[in-house]
Structure formats: C-alpha cells, structure tokens
Scaffold this motif. Structure first.
Motif, PDB file in Angstrom:
ATOM      1  N   GLU A  58       0.791  -1.229   0.000  1.00  0.00           N
ATOM      2  CA  GLU A  58       0.000   0.000   0.000  1.00  0.00           C
ATOM      3  C   GLU A  58       0.824   1.280   0.000  1.00  0.00           C
ATOM      4  OE1 GLU A  58      -2.808  -0.568   3.177  1.00  0.00           O
ATOM      5  OE2 GLU A  58      -3.977  -1.983   1.967  1.00  0.00           O
ATOM      6  N   GLN A  59       1.896   1.300   0.812  1.00  0.00           N
ATOM      7  CA  GLN A  59       2.650   2.559   0.917  1.00  0.00           C
ATOM      8  C   GLN A  59       3.820   2.645  -0.069  1.00  0.00           C
ATOM      9  OE1 GLN A  59       3.796   2.875   5.125  1.00  0.00           O
ATOM     10  NE2 GLN A  59       1.887   1.793   5.510  1.00  0.00           N
ATOM     11  N   TYR A  60       3.910   1.696  -0.984  1.00  0.00           N
ATOM     12  CA  TYR A  60       5.083   1.679  -1.867  1.00  0.00           C
ATOM     13  C   TYR A  60       4.686   1.705  -3.338  1.00  0.00           C
ATOM     14  CZ  TYR A  60       7.331   0.434   2.470  1.00  0.00           C
ATOM     15  OH  TYR A  60       7.774   0.460   3.760  1.00  0.00           O
ATOM     16  N   ALA A  61       5.557   2.271  -4.137  1.00  0.00           N
ATOM     17  CA  ALA A  61       5.284   2.379  -5.573  1.00  0.00           C
ATOM     18  C   ALA A  61       5.497   1.042  -6.281  1.00  0.00           C
ATOM     19  CB  ALA A  61       6.182   3.448  -6.188  1.00  0.00           C
ATOM     20  N   SER A  62       6.329   0.194  -5.703  1.00  0.00           N
ATOM     21  CA  SER A  62       6.639  -1.084  -6.369  1.00  0.00           C
ATOM     22  C   SER A  62       7.096  -2.111  -5.344  1.00  0.00           C
ATOM     23  CB  SER A  62       7.771  -0.880  -7.380  1.00  0.00           C
ATOM     24  OG  SER A  62       8.958  -0.511  -6.676  1.00  0.00           O
ATOM     25  N   MET A  63       7.129  -3.363  -5.799  1.00  0.00           N
ATOM     26  CA  MET A  63       7.658  -4.448  -4.979  1.00  0.00           C
ATOM     27  C   MET A  63       9.112  -4.154  -4.585  1.00  0.00           C
ATOM     28  SD  MET A  63       7.274  -7.380  -3.521  1.00  0.00           S
ATOM     29  CE  MET A  63       5.709  -7.963  -4.137  1.00  0.00           C
ATOM     30  N   ALA A  64       9.892  -3.659  -5.553  1.00  0.00           N
ATOM     31  CA  ALA A  64      11.304  -3.355  -5.282  1.00  0.00           C
ATOM     32  C   ALA A  64      11.437  -2.347  -4.152  1.00  0.00           C
ATOM     33  CB  ALA A  64      11.981  -2.833  -6.549  1.00  0.00           C
ATOM     34  N   GLU A  65      10.601  -1.301  -4.192  1.00  0.00           N
ATOM     35  CA  GLU A  65      10.679  -0.264  -3.161  1.00  0.00           C
ATOM     36  C   GLU A  65      10.366  -0.851  -1.777  1.00  0.00           C
ATOM     37  OE1 GLU A  65       8.236   3.542  -2.747  1.00  0.00           O
ATOM     38  OE2 GLU A  65       9.303   3.851  -4.646  1.00  0.00           O
ATOM     39  N   LEU A  66       9.332  -1.704  -1.733  1.00  0.00           N
ATOM     40  CA  LEU A  66       8.962  -2.367  -0.480  1.00  0.00           C
ATOM     41  C   LEU A  66      10.110  -3.234   0.040  1.00  0.00           C
ATOM     42  CD1 LEU A  66       7.051  -3.737   1.688  1.00  0.00           C
ATOM     43  CD2 LEU A  66       6.277  -5.238  -0.145  1.00  0.00           C
ATOM     44  N   ARG A  67      10.668  -4.057  -0.845  1.00  0.00           N
ATOM     45  CA  ARG A  67      11.723  -5.000  -0.424  1.00  0.00           C
ATOM     46  C   ARG A  67      12.960  -4.246   0.060  1.00  0.00           C
ATOM     47  NH1 ARG A  67      11.540 -10.157  -2.729  1.00  0.00           N
ATOM     48  NH2 ARG A  67      12.983 -10.652  -1.053  1.00  0.00           N
ATOM     49  N   LEU A  68      13.319  -3.145  -0.650  1.00  0.00           N
ATOM     50  CA  LEU A  68      14.506  -2.394  -0.249  1.00  0.00           C
ATOM     51  C   LEU A  68      14.285  -1.682   1.085  1.00  0.00           C
ATOM     52  CD1 LEU A  68      15.678  -1.030  -3.730  1.00  0.00           C
ATOM     53  CD2 LEU A  68      16.779  -2.812  -2.334  1.00  0.00           C
ATOM     54  N   SER A  69      13.036  -1.286   1.355  1.00  0.00           N
ATOM     55  CA  SER A  69      12.791  -0.647   2.646  1.00  0.00           C
ATOM     56  C   SER A  69      12.849  -1.694   3.766  1.00  0.00           C
ATOM     57  CB  SER A  69      11.488   0.149   2.623  1.00  0.00           C
ATOM     58  OG  SER A  69      10.504  -0.461   3.406  1.00  0.00           O
ATOM     59  N   GLU A  70      12.410  -2.920   3.463  1.00  0.00           N
ATOM     60  CA  GLU A  70      12.552  -3.996   4.455  1.00  0.00           C
ATOM     61  C   GLU A  70      14.031  -4.312   4.706  1.00  0.00           C
ATOM     62  OE1 GLU A  70       8.340  -6.461   3.850  1.00  0.00           O
ATOM     63  OE2 GLU A  70      10.110  -7.178   2.796  1.00  0.00           O
ATOM     64  N   LEU A  71      14.811  -4.255   3.629  1.00  0.00           N
ATOM     65  CA  LEU A  71      16.262  -4.504   3.761  1.00  0.00           C
ATOM     66  C   LEU A  71      16.915  -3.436   4.631  1.00  0.00           C
ATOM     67  CD1 LEU A  71      18.875  -5.994   2.932  1.00  0.00           C
ATOM     68  CD2 LEU A  71      18.897  -4.617   0.844  1.00  0.00           C
ATOM     69  N   GLN A  72      16.504  -2.184   4.424  1.00  0.00           N
ATOM     70  CA  GLN A  72      17.038  -1.074   5.222  1.00  0.00           C
ATOM     71  C   GLN A  72      16.727  -1.299   6.704  1.00  0.00           C
ATOM     72  OE1 GLN A  72      18.947   1.165   3.650  1.00  0.00           O
ATOM     73  NE2 GLN A  72      19.491   1.763   5.736  1.00  0.00           N
ATOM     74  N   CYS A  73      15.518  -1.756   6.980  1.00  0.00           N
ATOM     75  CA  CYS A  73      15.109  -2.068   8.358  1.00  0.00           C
ATOM     76  C   CYS A  73      16.029  -3.134   8.949  1.00  0.00           C
ATOM     77  CB  CYS A  73      13.653  -2.526   8.359  1.00  0.00           C
ATOM     78  SG  CYS A  73      13.095  -3.351   9.862  1.00  0.00           S
ATOM     79  N   ALA A  74      16.289  -4.195   8.169  1.00  0.00           N
ATOM     80  CA  ALA A  74      17.149  -5.282   8.656  1.00  0.00           C
ATOM     81  C   ALA A  74      18.586  -4.789   8.856  1.00  0.00           C
ATOM     82  CB  ALA A  74      17.122  -6.456   7.679  1.00  0.00           C
ATOM     83  N   ALA A  75      19.053  -3.947   7.943  1.00  0.00           N
ATOM     84  CA  ALA A  75      20.425  -3.422   8.041  1.00  0.00           C
ATOM     85  C   ALA A  75      20.597  -2.630   9.332  1.00  0.00           C
ATOM     86  CB  ALA A  75      20.742  -2.541   6.825  1.00  0.00           C
TER      87      ALA A  75
END
Ligand SMILES: [Zn+2]
Length: 297
Positions: A58-75
């Motif tokens: 919902e809050q992301y323009a694409s799957m890639a954007e969502l996944r990269l934000s999850e990666l940032q959280c994990a980092a």
C-alpha cells in the motif's frame, strides 16, 4: 587479542535478494557486529519478483521499493557498517520468465558482476568474504550467480589480475578467506524421508512449490565452520521480522517449518571454507576470522 584488533576486522557478505541476509545469516551478522566487527552486505537485486500480500504494498510504488525498505530495516536492526545495492532485477526461480529479462541478475555477464564486487572489496577491504554455496542454497539462479561472481571477484583479487573492463590493477589488501554459507544436509535428508509419510512431496516445497528438497540434498558440501548464534537470536529474529512481506503465514507454520524446528538447530549457522583450500577434512572452525593476520590498514 585487544579491542583494537577486533575493531579492524571487516566482513563482506555478498548476496542476491533483500532477505537473504536475514533468512540465512542473521545470527552470524549479529554475532560479529556484537563482537565489534564491521559487517558489510552486498544485495545484488531489488527483490522485484517477490510475492507479497497486497496490504504490504500500500505505501510503496513497487515491490522493489517495499523489499529495499525492508532490507534497510534489517540493516539497521543488525547494525551493518554498510549496505551496497547493485540494482539488478530479481531473476525469479529457475525456468520462470523473469530469468530472461534483460536487466535480470542472471542476464548480466559474470565478469560485470564480479567487477562490481571487486570495487566493493576495494572500498571495504574485508579480511573475510562470504557468499552462497555452489548450488545457491536451494538452486535459485540469482544465488548461483552471486556464488560465481563472488568467487571470481575473490580470485581476481588473489591473483592480482587486471580488471576486465578497466586498467586498474589490484592496489589494496585482498581478502584472506572465502566462505560459502551451506546448510547441514544431514537434517534435510531426515526431513526428505519423513515428508512423504505426511503426504507431502519433498520435490515441491515452499509457498510457490518451487523448492526441491531432493535436489538440495543431492548437492552436499562439506562444513568447515560453525557459528554459534544463540546469544544473538533475539536480534536475528527482529531482523527477520523486518521482511514481513516475505514471511507468509507466520501463525500457521508449514510442515517443513515445523520439521526444521524439530531437526535443524537454528542457532548454529554452518559454512564451507573455499579459501584457503581445506586439505584436512577435519577442519572445524568456530570463527570465520580464525587465522587471519591484521594488516596496518
Ligand atoms: Zn535469495
């Protein structure tokens, strides 16, 4: 070894998708960060092909954007010293149409990917490099590509070769050790034998039925290092939870997940040592940095 010795230690982990770091090696990363090692991760794709419940998007323009934000959280959760993303397109599982996309990681020449890894090695100057095993953990083409490219990058450094596309020669400290993350197949052999008793085909596992456990156990690699991570399991779990869109139904664990819980010790992460080559089969390390020498860098 004193504090300063630890402070100078750098570990580079070269992976393919946002979540590979947390689903495969969160314990190892948390363990080394806690010990004062600077841990860097390469994530070569944006995870474009992941499947997620629409509510996550919902809050992301694409799957890639969502996944990269999850990666940032994990980092941030794991306390990475640095995160390098290469921006290739996720190639999907073997045989899927995404393999053929011109921007996919599998479509990129291995020398190109290796060259980019060499640039990161130049930046970070890690003593130890980690990537997937030659079967890419479970046969994922992007994982296998990162195994090939990282191994080539390591060899380029060790051999001091000129880079394929530039005139730059190796003028920095090369890593001293290369490891492949590999799971202990002994446990999976037990699981493969048990699953049919419950009417489950071990050749078609996972959310998308694209994980073949029989093929996985036919690719077995020696284990030379075991990292004990129980003391950081809480933090590792928090990193995994960052990838909420990829966790599937946590409330109802699959039969495979239940069996993994029974047979696989999740607090020991296992590795094959690719370099220095192992001559004595009984090599059993508890530390990926065992035997490294400190440079003045
Ligand atoms: Zn992956």
């Amino acid at each position: 070894m004193g504090e300063s010795g630890w402070a100078a230690k750098r570990l580079l982990i070269a992976l393919a998708h946002p979540d590979d770091e947390s689903f495969g090696m969160a314990g190892t990363i948390a363990h080394y960060v806690e010990a004062g090692v600077s841990v860097y991760v390469i994530c070569a794709t944006n995870g474009d092909v992941g499947v997620a419940d629409p509510r996550f998007l919902e809050q992301y323009a694409s799957m890639a954007e969502l996944r990269l934000s999850e990666l940032q959280c994990a980092a941030e959760t794991l306390g990475l010293a640095g995160l390098y993303t290469f921006g290739y397109r996720d190639s999907g599982m073997a045989g899927s149409p995404d393999n053929g996309h011109p921007d996919s990681l599998v479509s990129a020449p291995v020398t190109e990917v290796a060259d980019r890894i060499v640039q990161v090695i130049r930046d970070v100057q890690p003593q130890v490099v980690v990537t997937f095993d030659p079967y890419g953990s479970y046969g994922h083409p992007d994982h296998i590509k990162m195994y090939e490219a990282t191994t080539l990058a390591f060899e380029i450094c060790r051999n001091g070769l000129e880079l394929a596309d530039t005139t730059t020669s190796i003028d920095f400290n090369c890593p001293q050790k290369l490891y492949y993350r590999t799971r202990n197949r002994t446990y999976y052999r037990i699981i493969v034998n048990l699953l049919p008793l419950f009417g489950v085909d071990p050749g078609q596992m996972g959310k998308n039925k694209d994980i073949n456990l029989r093929a996985i156990i036919s690719h077995t690699y020696p284990i030379h290092a075991r990292i004990h991570t129980r003391h950081v399991s809480e933090q590792a779990e928090r990193a995994r939870l960052c990838h909420a869109s990829q966790l599937g139904g946590l409330a109802q664990p699959s039969l495979l997940q239940q069996m993994q819980r029974l047979f696989v010790n999740p607090t020991v992460e296992t590795y094959m040592r690719a370099y220095p080559p192992v001559k004595d089969r009984r090599v059993s390390e508890r530390d990926l940095f065992a035997g490294i020498f400190q440079s003045s860098h």
